[in-house]
Design a protein around this motif. Structure first.
Motif, PDB file in Angstrom:
ATOM      1  N   ASP A 124      10.353   1.456  -6.189  1.00  0.00           N
ATOM      2  CA  ASP A 124       9.248   1.997  -5.381  1.00  0.00           C
ATOM      3  C   ASP A 124       9.700   3.243  -4.613  1.00  0.00           C
ATOM      4  O   ASP A 124       8.948   4.211  -4.491  1.00  0.00           O
ATOM      5  N   SER A 152       6.619   1.185   3.180  1.00  0.00           N
ATOM      6  CA  SER A 152       5.570   0.900   2.201  1.00  0.00           C
ATOM      7  C   SER A 152       6.120   0.048   1.048  1.00  0.00           C
ATOM      8  O   SER A 152       5.437  -0.855   0.553  1.00  0.00           O
ATOM      9  N   GLU A 209       6.208  -3.528   2.213  1.00  0.00           N
ATOM     10  CA  GLU A 209       4.861  -4.105   2.230  1.00  0.00           C
ATOM     11  C   GLU A 209       4.404  -4.451   0.818  1.00  0.00           C
ATOM     12  O   GLU A 209       3.899  -5.539   0.563  1.00  0.00           O
ATOM     13  N   ARG A 210       4.614  -3.511  -0.089  1.00  0.00           N
ATOM     14  CA  ARG A 210       4.192  -3.737  -1.477  1.00  0.00           C
ATOM     15  C   ARG A 210       4.851  -4.969  -2.089  1.00  0.00           C
ATOM     16  O   ARG A 210       4.308  -5.611  -2.958  1.00  0.00           O
ATOM     17  N   ASN A 211       6.064  -5.242  -1.635  1.00  0.00           N
ATOM     18  CA  ASN A 211       6.792  -6.394  -2.196  1.00  0.00           C
ATOM     19  C   ASN A 211       6.697  -7.626  -1.310  1.00  0.00           C
ATOM     20  O   ASN A 211       7.467  -8.575  -1.476  1.00  0.00           O
ATOM     21  N   MET A 256       0.837  -1.200   0.000  1.00  0.00           N
ATOM     22  CA  MET A 256       0.000   0.000   0.000  1.00  0.00           C
ATOM     23  C   MET A 256       0.871   1.250   0.000  1.00  0.00           C
ATOM     24  O   MET A 256       1.769   1.377   0.821  1.00  0.00           O
ATOM     25  N   ALA A 257       0.615   2.149  -0.917  1.00  0.00           N
ATOM     26  CA  ALA A 257       1.421   3.369  -0.967  1.00  0.00           C
ATOM     27  C   ALA A 257       0.802   4.411  -0.034  1.00  0.00           C
ATOM     28  O   ALA A 257      -0.411   4.423   0.167  1.00  0.00           O
TER      29      ALA A 257
END
Ligand code: PLP
Length: 381
Positions: free
Chosen positions: A305, A370, A373-375, A1-2
């Protein structure tokens, strides 16, 4: 989540520490008309030698030139081998190739990122002339162990201490050390470098080699041997002198930024350089290591990112043997130096300079959280 970013920020990987006194120092040289081979060169050399704790310093045009002249002054040439680390900036190996000698890589200690002395010893052959170790990210290589190996096998030691100005002992444990002053280093003249040594003969040879092979008395058009133009102009020496006077303060401020990172990143699924805290390291960069379970290409994705959030992170280091030139010239493949490759695939340098404010560090850390988390990189280390 960004997370939402109201104003796009841009936080560079490094930024130089230039103040008004530096600008005044440069102006003084400009007004003097003495732009090269003038008094500021010797002044910087003696200040640097004193600061590092060696007899001699020789200012040269960049860190790579410093390494090259050390290799040359030690008489290393074709047929010779130099044992060195693959986890470094490419210059620490290229300087061996410049003289027609062969860099023989040995793997690293995955905890310190520095050349593993046992691996270095195992790589020694009858052709080995020297061991070139790097004080990676400002942390000293294991010089006592390397020194014992060098004595046992009759080898010279070379210290690529380009990242370690301000770390006590940097440049002192080897026959000679090389410093570099590119803008990402602790002090900078844009481009610049220096050799430090206790060996007066080596320093004298380096002074001849940097000045077109001219005799030591600098007779104008007499060239004793094949030399280079590796001189460092007075403007840059004055700039370095001015910054060198502030080195303790610069080192201290960098340590404070590192401490902020250590604090803010605690608990994230990362290996942090917290152990460095008590070692008196002069911080060159702040590097985090992704955990073992991180998926393939996670490093590249996390760096991309971070860039989306205006954070310039650095892919330090791709092991030298896997650089396209080394692959094609020497046929290296993945799997040759597994520890350097493991570390190389996981280490990310975060923005780092004296100019970073607490809010910048905060922003970088949120962007990093973030990106992890995204990865899908979670859980404890
Ligand atoms: C900066 C650096 C050098 C020298 O780089 P130059 O750009 O030639 O000054 C050499 N080795 C390492 C490990 C470095 O970080």
């Amino acid at each position: 989540m960004a997370f939402p970013v109201a104003v796009p920020l841009s936080i560079p990987l490094a930024s130089p520490e230039i103040d008004e006194s530096d600008i005044r120092a440069v102006n003084e040289v400009l007004r003097s008309g003495n732009l090269s081979c003038g008094p500021w060169v010797e002044r910087f050399e003696s200040e640097l030698a004193e600061r590092v704790g060696v007899r001699e310093a020789v200012a040269v045009s960049n860190g790579t030139a410093a390494l090259h002249l050390i290799v040359k002054a030690l008489g290393i040439g074709p047929e010779d081998e130099v044992v060195t680390t693959p986890y470094s900036f490419v210059a620490s190996s290229n300087c061996i190739l410049f003289e027609g000698a062969r860099p023989v890589f040995a793997d690293i200690d995955p905890l310190t990122y520095n050349l593993d002395p046992a691996a270095a010893e195992a790589a020694i052959t009858p052709r080995t002339k020297a061991i070139l170790a790097v004080d990676v990210f400002g942390r000293l290589a294991d010089w006592p162990a390397l020194d014992a190996i060098a004595r046992k096998h009759g080898l010279r030691l070379i210290d690529d201490c380009c990242e370690a100005l301000g770390t006590p002992g940097a440049g002192r444990a080897a026959a000679a050390g090389a410093f570099g002053f590119y803008p990402n280093k602790q002090i900078t003249s844009g481009e610049g470098g220096a050799i430090v040594t206790d060996d007066g003969g080596l320093a004298a040879a380096a002074r001849i080699l940097r000045n077109q092979g001219r005799t030591a008395d600098r007779r104008f058009m007499v060239h004793e041997r094949l030399g280079y133009n590796y001189r460092l102009p007075d403007i840059l020496c004055a700039l370095l002198s001015s910054q060198l006077a502030r080195l303790p303060e610069i080192v201290e401020r960098r340590a404070r930024v590192a401490a902020l990172y250590n604090d803010r990143l605690e608990g994230l699924p990362l290996r942090l350089p917290t152990a460095w805290r008590n070692e008196g390291v002069s911080w060159f960069v702040y590097v985090v290591e992704l955990p073992e379970r991180a998926p393939a290409q996670a490093k590249e994705r996390v760096i991309a990112d971070l860039a989306e959030h205006g954070v310039a992170a650095g892919a330090y280091f791709t092991p030298i043997h896997l650089q396209p030139f080394y692959r094609s010239a020497f046929g290296y493949r993945e799997g040759t130096f597994p520890r350097a490759e493991y570390v190389g695939a996981r280490t990310i340098a975060l923005p780092f300079s004296t100019r970073l404010q607490g809010a910048d560090v905060e922003h970088v850390c949120r962007a990093l959280r973030s990106a992890l988390e995204r990865n899908h990189i979670g859980g404890p280390v």
